[in-house]
Every structure is written in C-alpha cells, then in structure tokens.
Design a protein around this motif. Structure first.
Motif, PDB file in Angstrom:
ATOM      1  N   UNK A  91       0.864  -1.103   0.018  1.00  0.00           N
ATOM      2  CA  UNK A  91       0.136  -0.090   0.051  1.00  0.00           C
ATOM      3  C   UNK A  91       0.821   1.386  -0.059  1.00  0.00           C
ATOM      4  N   UNK A  92       1.742   1.338   0.876  1.00  0.00           N
ATOM      5  CA  UNK A  92       2.919   2.468   1.072  1.00  0.00           C
ATOM      6  C   UNK A  92       3.630   2.736  -0.125  1.00  0.00           C
ATOM      7  N   UNK A  93       4.114   1.473  -0.702  1.00  0.00           N
ATOM      8  CA  UNK A  93       5.033   1.705  -1.802  1.00  0.00           C
ATOM      9  C   UNK A  93       4.427   2.103  -3.026  1.00  0.00           C
ATOM     10  N   UNK A  94       3.203   1.608  -3.244  1.00  0.00           N
ATOM     11  CA  UNK A  94       2.136   1.935  -4.577  1.00  0.00           C
ATOM     12  C   UNK A  94       1.977   3.593  -4.166  1.00  0.00           C
ATOM     13  N   UNK A  95       1.655   3.943  -3.178  1.00  0.00           N
ATOM     14  CA  UNK A  95       1.254   5.271  -2.884  1.00  0.00           C
ATOM     15  C   UNK A  95       2.224   6.450  -2.943  1.00  0.00           C
ATOM     16  N   UNK A  96       3.563   5.938  -3.011  1.00  0.00           N
ATOM     17  CA  UNK A  96       4.643   6.540  -3.089  1.00  0.00           C
ATOM     18  C   UNK A  96       5.006   7.063  -1.827  1.00  0.00           C
ATOM     19  N   UNK A  97       4.639   6.388  -0.757  1.00  0.00           N
ATOM     20  CA  UNK A  97       4.713   7.127   0.688  1.00  0.00           C
ATOM     21  C   UNK A  97       5.854   6.435   1.583  1.00  0.00           C
ATOM     22  N   UNK A  98       6.591   6.900   2.146  1.00  0.00           N
ATOM     23  CA  UNK A  98       7.689   6.442   3.160  1.00  0.00           C
ATOM     24  C   UNK A  98       7.185   5.121   3.639  1.00  0.00           C
ATOM     25  N   UNK A  99       8.161   4.073   3.609  1.00  0.00           N
ATOM     26  CA  UNK A  99       7.728   2.782   4.365  1.00  0.00           C
ATOM     27  C   UNK A  99       7.666   2.686   5.730  1.00  0.00           C
ATOM     28  N   UNK A 100       8.505   3.453   6.353  1.00  0.00           N
ATOM     29  CA  UNK A 100       8.550   3.527   7.741  1.00  0.00           C
ATOM     30  C   UNK A 100       7.393   4.181   8.516  1.00  0.00           C
ATOM     31  N   UNK A 101       6.652   3.685   9.592  1.00  0.00           N
ATOM     32  CA  UNK A 101       5.244   4.232   9.757  1.00  0.00           C
ATOM     33  C   UNK A 101       5.168   3.730  11.097  1.00  0.00           C
ATOM     34  N   UNK A 102       3.864   4.197  11.876  1.00  0.00           N
ATOM     35  CA  UNK A 102       3.588   3.903  13.001  1.00  0.00           C
ATOM     36  C   UNK A 102       2.661   2.672  12.803  1.00  0.00           C
ATOM     37  N   UNK A 103       2.909   1.500  13.681  1.00  0.00           N
ATOM     38  CA  UNK A 103       2.392   0.328  13.170  1.00  0.00           C
ATOM     39  C   UNK A 103       0.824   0.252  13.579  1.00  0.00           C
ATOM     40  N   UNK A 104       0.527   1.198  14.571  1.00  0.00           N
ATOM     41  CA  UNK A 104      -0.853   1.381  15.218  1.00  0.00           C
ATOM     42  C   UNK A 104      -1.795   2.178  14.259  1.00  0.00           C
ATOM     43  N   UNK A 105      -1.332   2.339  13.144  1.00  0.00           N
ATOM     44  CA  UNK A 105      -2.063   3.248  12.175  1.00  0.00           C
ATOM     45  C   UNK A 105      -2.241   2.557  10.858  1.00  0.00           C
ATOM     46  N   UNK A 106      -1.862   1.255  10.864  1.00  0.00           N
ATOM     47  CA  UNK A 106      -2.173   0.644   9.721  1.00  0.00           C
ATOM     48  C   UNK A 106      -3.659   0.427   9.462  1.00  0.00           C
ATOM     49  N   UNK A 107      -3.892   0.696   8.074  1.00  0.00           N
ATOM     50  CA  UNK A 107      -5.392   0.267   7.592  1.00  0.00           C
ATOM     51  C   UNK A 107      -5.159  -1.220   7.045  1.00  0.00           C
ATOM     52  N   UNK A 108      -5.428  -2.201   7.650  1.00  0.00           N
ATOM     53  CA  UNK A 108      -5.143  -3.528   7.104  1.00  0.00           C
ATOM     54  C   UNK A 108      -5.964  -4.441   8.153  1.00  0.00           C
ATOM     55  N   UNK A 109      -7.096  -4.541   8.308  1.00  0.00           N
ATOM     56  CA  UNK A 109      -7.660  -5.264   9.337  1.00  0.00           C
ATOM     57  C   UNK A 109      -7.868  -6.659   9.191  1.00  0.00           C
ATOM     58  N   UNK A 110      -8.075  -7.454  10.108  1.00  0.00           N
ATOM     59  CA  UNK A 110      -8.158  -8.961   9.801  1.00  0.00           C
ATOM     60  C   UNK A 110      -9.280  -9.190   8.876  1.00  0.00           C
ATOM     61  N   UNK A 111      -8.794 -10.177   7.598  1.00  0.00           N
ATOM     62  CA  UNK A 111      -9.679 -10.536   6.698  1.00  0.00           C
ATOM     63  C   UNK A 111     -10.095  -9.248   5.835  1.00  0.00           C
ATOM     64  N   UNK A 112      -9.312  -8.159   5.668  1.00  0.00           N
ATOM     65  CA  UNK A 112      -9.800  -7.179   4.949  1.00  0.00           C
ATOM     66  C   UNK A 112      -9.097  -7.270   3.412  1.00  0.00           C
ATOM     67  N   UNK A 113      -9.614  -6.598   2.556  1.00  0.00           N
ATOM     68  CA  UNK A 113      -9.074  -7.007   1.132  1.00  0.00           C
ATOM     69  C   UNK A 113      -8.658  -5.936   0.585  1.00  0.00           C
TER      70      UNK A 113
END
Length: 214
Positions: free
Chosen positions: A160-182
């Motif tokens: 998600x971050x690479x494709x969006x051109x964003x820095x790869x380092x990040x706050x793990x608490x702010x990931x938008x990737x829920x269980x069984x998300x698509x």
C-alpha cells in the motif's frame, strides 16, 4: 492474458491465548472467529461477481486456512508462495504488551534502535520488493480474471505505502489493514495502483484479538 485485478487478503484472527507475537512460528492457526472472518472475505469476493482465476497463499498455517473458503468458493487450488509470508521478527514468541512485554527487557533494547529500518526484523524495503515481485508474477501468469493473494498485515501495508509513493517507515498502530480485509490493485502501465479497500469482517472485529505481529 494478464490479470485484471489482484486482491490482497489478510488472514483472519489467530488462536493465540498467550497473546504473543507469533510471526513465522508454527502452530498458530485460525480461531473459530478467524474462520468466520475468512469466510466473510470469501463471501465478499463472491459478491463482486468477478471471475477469480488464481489463488496464492503464504505458507503459514493461518494464511493457508484463510485461503480455504476462497478455494472452495472458486474451485481453485492455492499456490503457495514464500514471498508473501510474514516478515522475520526478533520478538517472535514474546509478549509485546503489558507487564511481561519484551520491550521492558533491557536485553531487547538494542533491537529497537532503528524503527525506520526496522532493526528488529526484515527491512521494510525488502518486504515491499518481494511482495511486488510476487504480485507481478501472479499478474503475468494469470489467465485473465482476478488473482487473490492471502498474506499478512505488514506485507500488505508495505505494498500500500510503496504503491502510494509514501515512506515505508510508519506507526504500526495506524495501519489500515484489518483482519480478513481486502486491498485491491490494478496494473496501470508498468505499475500497480490501489483501487479499493474493504473490511468484510468488520462486524466481527470487536470480538477479535489482533496482537500477533509488529
């Protein structure tokens, strides 16, 4: 004929009563709730009415189990690809929260010196690279239609971050990737573009425990 879309599906809740960071450790399969979540992801994919022609999964137990309802729904045998696996992590088997947290142990502090790499595990750039190579191969090898890849939170977030051109380092608490998300991608020219995100198991998330990865 290349794929039309690639759907990155995260696994469902893992049975983890000790609430440790399970990483790549053996013996961490889906809980009963996790199986419901995996079914919700499969049902969502079916509801789209799109032809799914290939299924890829990480070799870990929880991802192979999460692929099962998708396999049944589309009549596909999953291909196991080690490039979409959970990243390596020095804290596997340890608790990361509470009084027994590994972060309180001074012996572990040298692994925390560079969260931008990160110093406790596989570099973010390596995770993104192997995931995108796997996606590129899956896209090229498909017989048209869509490809589903069942993977893990951090690898999906790195894409998600690479494709969006964003820095790869990040706050793990702010990931938008829920269980069984698509998270869904399409190929535009020579690059992937994110075109959608769904959380079909959102109604089950309040009951779920999600502490197994960093």
């Amino acid at each position: 004929m290349p794929a039309d879309q690639i759907h990155l599906v995260r696994h469902g809740e893992v049975f983890n009563p000790q609430r440790v960071l399970y990483g790549r450790l053996d013996g961490f399969g889906l809980s009963d709730l996790g199986r419901e979540m995996a079914q919700a992801a499969a049902d969502d994919l079916v509801s789209r009415g799109r032809p799914v022609t290939a299924l890829v999964a990480s070799p870990l137990q929880r991802t192979r189990q999460s692929a099962e309802p998708i396999s049944a729904a589309f009549g596909l045998e999953p291909t196991i690809d080690g490039r979409v696996i959970e990243p390596e992590n020095r804290f596997e088997g340890l608790k990361m929260h509470g009084r027994d947290s590994a972060l309180r142990d001074v012996r572990n502090w040298p692994f925390l010196v560079n969260p931008w790499e990160p110093s406790w595990g596989e570099p973010f750039r390596d995770i993104a690279a192997r995931m995108l190579h796997a996606m590129d191969d899956a896209w090229q090898d498909a017989d048209g239609g869509d490809v589903v890849v069942v993977s893990h939170q951090l690898p999906i977030w790195m894409v998600h971050r690479r494709v969006a051109g964003r820095q790869l380092s990040h706050d793990p608490r702010r990931r938008r990737c829920a269980l069984s998300s698509i998270t869904t991608f399409e190929r535009r020219g020579d690059r992937f573009v994110e075109v959608g995100y769904r959380d079909p198991a959102a109604g089950l998330s309040a009951e779920a425990t999600d502490v197994g990865a960093v």
